[in-house]
Design a protein around this motif. Structure first.
Motif, mmCIF file in Angstrom:
data_model
loop_
_atom_site.group_PDB
_atom_site.id
_atom_site.type_symbol
_atom_site.label_atom_id
_atom_site.label_comp_id
_atom_site.label_asym_id
_atom_site.label_seq_id
_atom_site.Cartn_x
_atom_site.Cartn_y
_atom_site.Cartn_z
ATOM 1 N N GLN A 720 0.840 -1.181 0.000
ATOM 2 C CA GLN A 720 0.000 0.000 0.000
ATOM 3 C C GLN A 720 0.878 1.234 0.000
ATOM 4 O O GLN A 720 2.020 1.221 0.459
ATOM 5 N N GLY A 721 0.348 2.316 -0.603
ATOM 6 C CA GLY A 721 1.095 3.560 -0.707
ATOM 7 C C GLY A 721 0.675 4.320 -1.941
ATOM 8 O O GLY A 721 -0.326 4.004 -2.590
ATOM 9 N N ALA A 727 4.585 0.189 0.971
ATOM 10 C CA ALA A 727 4.903 -0.610 2.149
ATOM 11 C C ALA A 727 4.065 -1.879 2.138
ATOM 12 O O ALA A 727 2.897 -1.865 1.730
ATOM 13 N N GLU A 728 4.659 -2.961 2.601
ATOM 14 C CA GLU A 728 3.964 -4.244 2.602
ATOM 15 C C GLU A 728 2.825 -4.220 3.621
ATOM 16 O O GLU A 728 2.962 -3.712 4.737
ATOM 17 N N ILE A 729 1.682 -4.750 3.241
ATOM 18 C CA ILE A 729 0.523 -4.834 4.139
ATOM 19 C C ILE A 729 0.756 -5.988 5.112
ATOM 20 O O ILE A 729 1.070 -7.107 4.698
ATOM 21 N N THR A 730 0.627 -5.705 6.390
ATOM 22 C CA THR A 730 0.832 -6.721 7.423
ATOM 23 C C THR A 730 -0.513 -7.098 8.026
ATOM 24 O O THR A 730 -1.246 -6.242 8.532
ATOM 25 N N PRO A 732 -2.847 -9.296 10.818
ATOM 26 C CA PRO A 732 -2.666 -9.776 12.200
ATOM 27 C C PRO A 732 -2.585 -11.296 12.254
ATOM 28 O O PRO A 732 -3.192 -12.004 11.442
ATOM 29 N N GLY A 733 -1.856 -11.768 13.236
ATOM 30 C CA GLY A 733 -1.761 -13.213 13.430
ATOM 31 C C GLY A 733 -1.187 -13.898 12.210
ATOM 32 O O GLY A 733 -0.208 -13.443 11.617
ATOM 33 N N ASN A 734 -1.785 -15.023 11.879
ATOM 34 C CA ASN A 734 -1.338 -15.782 10.712
ATOM 35 C C ASN A 734 -2.272 -15.584 9.521
ATOM 36 O O ASN A 734 -2.331 -16.427 8.627
ATOM 37 N N GLN A 735 -3.021 -14.473 9.539
ATOM 38 C CA GLN A 735 -3.882 -14.209 8.403
ATOM 39 C C GLN A 735 -3.044 -13.840 7.179
ATOM 40 O O GLN A 735 -1.906 -13.395 7.294
#
Length: 1526
Positions: A720-721, A727-730, A732-735
């Motif tokens: 995203q940007g 920047a890489e989209i992070t 949550p968890g193991n999603q």
């Protein structure tokens, strides 16, 4: 699922070679398909998901029967070319393929999850790193099924193969599948004898980006995946864009990239495998073995090879005298950035520069020259000896056992060269294609034709610098069948300063390996006497060298770890050898990395450019461009303000030389400036593709999209940007991140070891070799036994359909399912008969349905049988069972739901179908609704409205009458009222089709397709005739196929005898008085003592009003042929109105037509009021007899209607200016005209002239009074009113190379022309629309062209020196063949003599004008100018008008008129001040000849109507939408 079933499915992956069952699914019933025919093409097909191909995104494509997919609409020159092409295309198997008699081509864009899962899995398996996150969103599947082509033995064979284009909008992959045993099946089981083959496969994007899969005949037996016959490539995306080439699998079956280009050595086995000692004499069993001159056939264990005789050399396919010099000619195109020592880069481009070379074959010295090269580029190319050294390799002086390149290739090969400078970022890439030896030139020297394309970045070389290269040697290594590679380092000096570059090259060709078994795999080429220099005064780069080739000793070939294939350095790195086999990799300047991986450095980040400039990063370098108003000072490297002098009245910008660009004056000169985002090129502002030229600032994790005048940056999925920073989209968890759904739970987090499919939703599916069991994936040995409580509670039912055919094909979507509680299972098996093309086969069919228990009793097996689609061909029911649920759970129908006794079977079946569909709202296919008559019985004709398949039934029980089922789309032809309830025969069906065409035209179609004559049994009568013109031909009584050799001339149909015909003259063929007198006169011509008048008859058999007597005078005759007047010059016997009136009346009398008869006044002009007795209506007419719109009125008594009643005066139009009879002829850059008759006092006038053009072909349209002419210099065809040629407009420009002859079909409104540069004939409507290629095979140098609009025939000359001839075809391009070849030397022009219905041609070699009947009979010389002073003429253009012929003398620059009755000759030159050779000509008349063909009023076609004998053909030009060919 039972264990056995699981195990069976698990074994499907263990396959060594793919079969037809491994093809991606295609459905002949629902997929789109190409039109049946030879070399058919699709319309423009839009893609739901765009496909990336090389560096371009496409959202549409076209498909060809000939085995390829194109992303461009015009690919007509592909068939006659080799890689590379100009077009963007992917070709799984490009060859001459045909579906006229068998096979079809199906296509569809598939988004089915199962298909996409399979494609995604196969692509990830082949590209585990690059495609790790790839998710296919679309699979465009094209299946060539049993199409007909030619095997390697030139025998008819069938081919089945498939192309799957998989894309997600960002990356694209191509999957090619070649099933075992389905590529080239031959009826007589012959096997190949040689490795020479002409089919092609691969990928192409323009002239520089391509990959050819070679040799094609081995694609089925090899692969780049895990299965033979399966090939996968990445064809679009960032990786392809970066490498500028398609990418092979990371887990490729082959260890080297070259293996894709030359798959494996072909097994040429033919003999008895069980007797290896048996030697078969292949040469004596092939009469056409080794047809080349000075070649001999040599047997080997698996076939034969061709070998040159002593004192000749070549590859056996071509053998030349060792003492005769050879030339290599061609062209060179390319773009090179030349950078000087200050970093300034100058882009240099050449297009089609001439390449010439001369070889002294006895000494091995070659001379090469590239002309038309600008100064900067010419100097830089001096040390790039690779441009010409291939000629030295080709004709090197060999020392036994070595051979040179010509002995390997015969002059037909492809070459790739890559040059990288040591310690510098300069590079040079080149591709060359050589087409073999062509005919000797005018000096008798044999010529090899070659084409060169290159691109690169080279160092500038000063104009006066001394450039030298010392003698060197290089080793050429044969890597396999038809492939040779070389890797070396070359060193040269510029004014004593040393420079070095690495050169790698690959040469590909077709060879017969056994003929060169004694030649070592490694040969050494020694080069000495090297010379290269740029001659600025001639713009020519010249090379010369002595080349010898020998076999080096093995000990003299040291191992080099940096040789190609021995190291793993990045392509943008240099390899430095260390001790032994060690080496190091160092990235080139402009790149950064560890040497094994090198990425481009963006030098602009450090702002290396001076003030007032913009920095543009390039691959391996950068470029500085000064801002507007500033110029680069090459001495200081600074951008300084431009010195612009004030504008004065006579300044250069006054005339606006820049067009749409802004003109900026600089001193006494100027420059053209475009807005930001545009470059000024070729006189216009062109959009800069910042993305393609790497002139953008997008982030590494973003993609660049070019827009007009600028570009946009968009972050890749998962980032995203704003596109400049991403920047890489992070999650949550193991999603994990899904493009459509955002962050979603990973399948593994659900405790299920499955593959995650992210396509707008999370779907968890099992990987290969495992099976779904509830929420878990299990292996075959973990598959549980079926059964349990669920089966006890509910009925288990196999739902769906399974079909297995007798030829091993079929489908299976039969699934064991639990029916809903209270439901029943209805199962049935049957035997069906299937038809595909001309093939018929049986099939076993199993069907099952879950049905509501409420209709359990009503839903009978017979009703299920009728629910099968009729096209399934059900012939016999073998088993039908109904299994209702258990007693306690069965829902019995309520009393109100039971059928009343008054309902008939048809009404009950209709209600059952309605109930079933109400209970199954999501079903796509269900029972058909029967058609019931008013009394409730079955209608005799039942149809499936979706497919237009119909059949006749027994009206009492609805059972189909055997043999009445029609093909799809032909149900409307079925007549169930016939006593025998049989479908129409082919002849009867054709009769009804033509009847429908005429009915649809509502009387507007005066000429159309001919009604066939059907025998009493419904077959075709052996003899078919057009009674209107008395032309007959023989046909096959069963199929109606025409025997074209039996077609008679006009008025001779009654003389034809056909097999099975009693030769009775058809009732509609009776000879008229004119025809009888003509036949008697023709019979008496040979015995008469003096000239005999042979009457000219109209098409209907009436006397032509104007007759010519062979004694040298014209006569006008009446209806009975009685002479009315006699004239020494050509008279006008009737006015235009009188002619039309005469032709219409005689056609109605003799031809049985009902044509409108115009009325003429006492002066012979059209009457102001025209009345149609047939429609009982009258209208006002203009001076040309054309109806004035809005004036038609009904009239019970037309004789009482006059112009006062209709007020015709209100519609008066300006008088139409009559065109005086004249000849318009071409002379160099002008068109000239001279009035008829031509006399010694005639004065030609220049009617049009344009500098720079060369007019060759001229054609006049008498209908619209427009003139068409071809300009070979400008590669364009123009059109203009003949009264004002200066108002010309472009008729056709794109795709032309050498347009020469032009011809007009004034009835259909079509224009035909020849292109001797592209060796093809094209056609378009007279306004230039609906353009298409008509004929593109079998042509070499087409020139003159003539149209017979009445007979539906096209004639043209082909002056190819080795095979000169005159050819003909139907006007739709069909049935093209040789018309005349004997005694033809240089046929320049052809024309139709409409007075005597014959073809005339002019031969510049024999210097004769000859004429022949339109079928090629009664050929005679009408004028011979090979004697006397006329033998010096160079005849070119030809026109015939009665007994007068007109021709141009190309060299003498004169137009000649010859009276063939007395051989009087008169000539005129061009207008005063004209000069240059004369070419084409045409005669201008004020009126057209009266006649008809099937395309008058466009023949009912939607786009292009092309006449054929006795009918017409509707064609769809490329890109035509909503078009139907018929």
């Amino acid at each position: 699922m039972k264990l056995s079933a699981c195990l069976a499915l698990g074994l499907l992956g263990v396959v060594q070679a793919i079969t037809v069952n491994d093809l991606y699914p295609f459905n002949p019933q629902h997929d789109a398909r190409l039109p049946i025919g030879d070399s058919a093409i699709s319309h423009k097909i839009s893609l739901a998901v765009p496909a990336k191909f090389y560096d371009t995104e496409y959202d549409y494509l076209w498909i060809s029967t000939d085995g390829f997919i194109s992303f461009e609409p015009d690919f007509s020159d592909v068939k006659e070319s080799d890689f590379p092409f100009r077009e963007a295309l992917l070709a799984p198997y490009m060859a001459h393929l045909d579906t006229t008699h068998t096979g079809e081509v199906f296509y569809s864009e598939n988004s089915d999850l199962e298909v996409l899962f399979r494609a995604t899995a196969e692509i990830r398996s082949a590209f585990p790193v690059a495609a790790a996150d790839f998710e296919g969103e679309s699979a465009f599947i094209v299946t060539w099924y049993n199409v007909q082509g030619y095997s390697i033995d030139d025998e008819l064979a069938s081919f089945t193969f498939q192309s799957v284009l998989v894309s997600n909008g960002r990356d694209s992959y191509a999957i090619f599948l070649y099933p075992k045993g389905r590529m080239g099946m031959m009826a007589n089981n012959l096997k190949q004898k040689t490795a020479m083959f002409q089919a092609r496969a691969g990928f192409n994007q323009g002239n520089s980006l391509y990959l050819e899969m070679y040799p094609v005949e081995s694609l089925i037996d090899h692969r780049n995946t895990d299965r033979n016959g399966e090939w996968i490539f990445q064809v679009g995306g960032e990786g392809v864009k970066r490498q500028r080439d398609v990418i092979s699998p990371e887990r490729s079956h082959h260890s080297k990239r070259q293996a894709l280009l030359n798959v494996q050595e072909v097994d040429l086995g033919i003999g008895d495998a069980e007797d290896p000692e048996q030697q078969f004499d292949f040469c004596s069993h092939d009469e056409e073995a080794c047809p080349a001159a000075n070649s001999e056939c040599v047997n080997h264990d698996q076939g034969y090879c061709c070998r040159c005789l002593t004192d000749y050399y070549g590859n056996g396919k071509i053998c030349v005298d060792i003492n005769i010099p050879i030339q290599v000619n061609g062209n060179v195109s390319g773009t090179v950035d030349v950078r000087d020592t200050d970093g300034h880069v100058s882009r240099q481009t050449i297009r089609n520069a001439a390449f010439h070379s001369f070889v002294q074959t006895d000494s091995g010295r070659s001379f090469e020259a590239v002309s038309g090269v600008q100064n900067v580029l010419g100097l830089a190319l001096q040390p790039i000896e690779a441009v010409g050294d291939v000629i030295g390799w080709l004709f090197a002086l060999p020392t036994t056992p070595a051979v040179n390149g010509f002995q390997y290739t015969g002059g037909s090969f492809q070459r790739r060269v890559s040059i990288k400078f040591k310690n510098e970022d300069f590079r040079f890439d080149m591709r060359q294609r050589f087409l073999g030896v062509k005919d000797p030139n005018a000096d008798g020297v044999k010529v090899v034709i070659g084409h060169t394309n290159f691109v690169g970045l080279l160092p500038a070389i000063p104009a006066n610098a001394t450039v030298k290269m010392e003698p060197y040697h290089e080793d050429f290594v044969k890597q396999g069948q038809g492939q040779i590679t070389s890797s070396a380092t070359r060193t040269y000096t510029v004014d004593g300063m040393e420079h070095s570059y690495d050169i790698q090259q690959t040469i590909m060709f077709s060879e017969c390996r056994e003929s060169l078994q004694s030649v070592p795999d490694t040969l050494r080429m020694d080069v000495s006497g090297t010379f290269f220099k740029y001659h600025a005064e001639d713009d020519v780069v010249r090379y010369a060298m002595n080349v010898a080739v020998s076999a080096p000793e093995a000990s003299n070939i040291p191992f080099s770890p940096c040789q190609v294939g021995n190291h793993g350095c990045d392509e943008n790195a240099r390899c430095d050898p260390l001790e032994g086999e060690d080496y190091s990799c160092i990235c080139n300047s402009g790149f950064a990395g560890n040497g094994r991986t090198c990425e481009d450095v963006d030098e602009c980040v450090s702002n290396r450019c001076p003030a007032n400039s913009v920095c543009y990063n390039t691959v391996g370098s950068y470029q500085c461009e000064c801002d507007e108003g500033f110029e680069m000072n090459v001495e200081t490297g600074e951008c300084e303000e431009s010195e612009v002098t004030p504008v004065v009245s006579d300044a250069p910008c006054t005339v606006n030389p820049c067009g749409a660009a802004r003109c900026v004056e600089v001193g006494t000169s100027y420059r053209c400036e475009c807005p930001e985002g545009y470059d000024y090129e070729d006189g216009a502002c062109e959009d800069i593709d910042e993305c393609a030229e790497n002139r953008h600032n997008c982030a590494l994790n973003a993609r660049c999209e070019n827009i007009v005048g600028s570009f946009v940056c968009m972050c890749n999925p998962g980032f995203q940007g704003d596109g400049v920073t991403c920047a890489e989209i992070t999650c949550p968890g193991n999603q994990v991140f899904s493009t459509c759904a955002g962050c979603v739970t990973n399948c593994e987090d659900r405790g299920r070891p499955q593959i995650c499919t992210l396509q707008c939703r999370m779907e968890c599916t099992c990987p290969p070799q495992t099976f779904k069991n509830g929420d878990m994936c299990v292996t075959a040995d973990q598959c549980p036994e079926s059964g349990g409580e669920e089966e006890k509670e509910n009925i288990r039912c196999y739902v769906g359909m399974k079909m297995t055919t007798s030829v091993g094909q079929g489908q299976d979507n039969l699934v064991l399912t639990s029916c809903d509680p209270g439901s029943s299972c209805l199962e049935m098996t049957a035997t069906t008969e299937q038809t595909f093309g001309s093939a018929k086969f049986t099939a076993d069919l199993t069907m099952g349905q879950c049905i509501p228990s409420s209709v359990c009793d009503a839903m009978t097996c017979a009703q299920l049988e009728r629910s099968i689609p009729p096209e399934a061909g059900l012939t016999r029911l073998t088993r039908c069972t109904t299994r209702c649920c258990s007693e306690d759970s069965c829902n019995k129908p309520a009393e109100s739901e039971t059928q009343t006794p008054s309902e008939t079977n048809c009404q009950r079946e209709y209600a059952d179908a309605a109930t079933y569909l109400r209970n199954h709202p999501n079903i796509q296919d269900g029972p058909d609704f029967p058609t019931c008559d008013q009394d409730g019985t079955y209608a005799s004709k039942q149809c499936n409205e979706f497919t237009d398949v119909c059949w006749c039934v027994d009206t009492t029980d609805g059972v189909m009458v055997e043999g009445t089922l029609t093909d799809p789309d032909e149900g409307y032809l079925l007549d169930c009222s016939l006593p025998e309830n049989q479908p129409l025969t082919q002849c009867q069906r054709r009769y009804k089709e033509i009847e429908a065409i005429h009915k649809a035209s509502q009387g507007r179609l005066q000429d159309g397709p001919i009604y066939p004559s059907c025998a009493e049994d419904g077959s075709f009568s052996p003899r078919q005739c057009n009674g209107f013109v008395n032309v007959c031909w023989c046909v096959d009584p069963q199929t109606g196929e025409v025997d074209h050799s039996t077609r008679t001339d006009m008025d001779l149909g009654h003389t034809l005898v056909c097999p099975g015909d009693d030769n009775n003259v058809p009732a509609d063929i009776k000879l008229t008085q004119c025809q009888q007198e003509r036949d008697r006169a023709q019979a008496a011509e040979n015995t008469a003592r003096g000239p005999v008048l042979v009457p000219i008859c109209t098409a209907a058999g009436a006397f032509e009003p104007k007759q010519f007597h062979p004694a040298g005078y014209f006569i006008c005759v009446d209806f009975n042929g009685v002479e009315v007047s006699r004239h020494t010059s050509e008279p006008t016997c009737k006015t235009t109105c009188q002619l039309q009136e005469y032709y219409a009346r005689t056609d109605n009398v003799f031809g049985g037509t009902n044509k409108f008869v115009p009325q003429c006044d006492e002066n012979g002009d059209f009457s102001r009021v025209q009345c149609d007795q047939t429609t009982r209506s009258c209208f006002c007419a203009d001076k040309n007899g054309e109806e004035v719109g809005g004036t038609r009125t009904s009239a019970e008594n037309p004789d009482d209607v006059n112009e006062e009643i209709l007020e015709c005066d209100r519609y008066d139009a300006p008088p139409v200016q009559e065109t005086a009879p004249s000849v318009i002829f071409a002379q160099s850059l002008s068109l000239n005209s001279v009035n008829l008759p031509i006399t010694s006092n005639s004065v030609p006038l220049r009617v049009f002239s344009r500098s720079g053009q060369t007019v060759v072909g001229v054609a006049y349209d008498c209908d619209d009074r427009n003139l068409y002419w071809s300009d070979v210099s400008g590669r364009v065809i123009y059109m203009a009113p003949v009264s004002n040629l200066n108002s010309r407009s472009v008729f056709a420009r794109t795709g032309l190379r050498s347009p020469e002859g032009v011809a007009v079909d004034f009835i259909s409104g079509n224009i035909y022309w020849t292109d001797s540069g592209r060796d093809r004939i094209e056609v378009a409507k007279k306004d230039g629309t609906n353009r298409m290629v008509l004929i593109s095979t079998g042509l070499h140098n087409p020139r003159g062209i003539a149209v017979d609009p009445f007979g539906g025939k096209l004639y043209w000359s082909d002056w190819y020196r080795s095979d000169p001839k005159i050819m003909w075809s139907n006007l739709d391009g069909s049935d093209a063949r040789v018309f005349l070849s004997e005694g033809i030397v240089l046929p320049n022009d052809v024309t139709i003599d409409h007075n005597y219905r014959r073809l005339c041609f002019i031969d510049g070699g024999t210097r004769k004008v000859e004429c022949t009947n339109l079928d090629g009979s009664q050929r005679s010389v009408v004028y011979d100018f090979s004697v006397g002073m006329s033998r010096l003429h160079s005849p070119f253009g030809l026109a015939v008008d009665g007994r007068t012929i007109y021709y141009t003398d190309r060299r003498g620059n004169r137009l000649y008129a010859v009276n063939t009755a007395n051989n009087d000759v008169v000539s005129v030159g061009g207008p005063l001040g004209s000069h240059g050779p004369m070419y084409g000509l045409d005669i201008i008349h004020s009126q057209c000849r009266i006649g008809y063909n099937g395309c008058r009023n466009n023949g009912g076609c939607s786009h292009l109507c092309l006449p054929v004998p006795n009918g017409r053909s509707c064609k769809c030009p490329p890109g035509a939408e909503n078009c139907v060919e018929q």
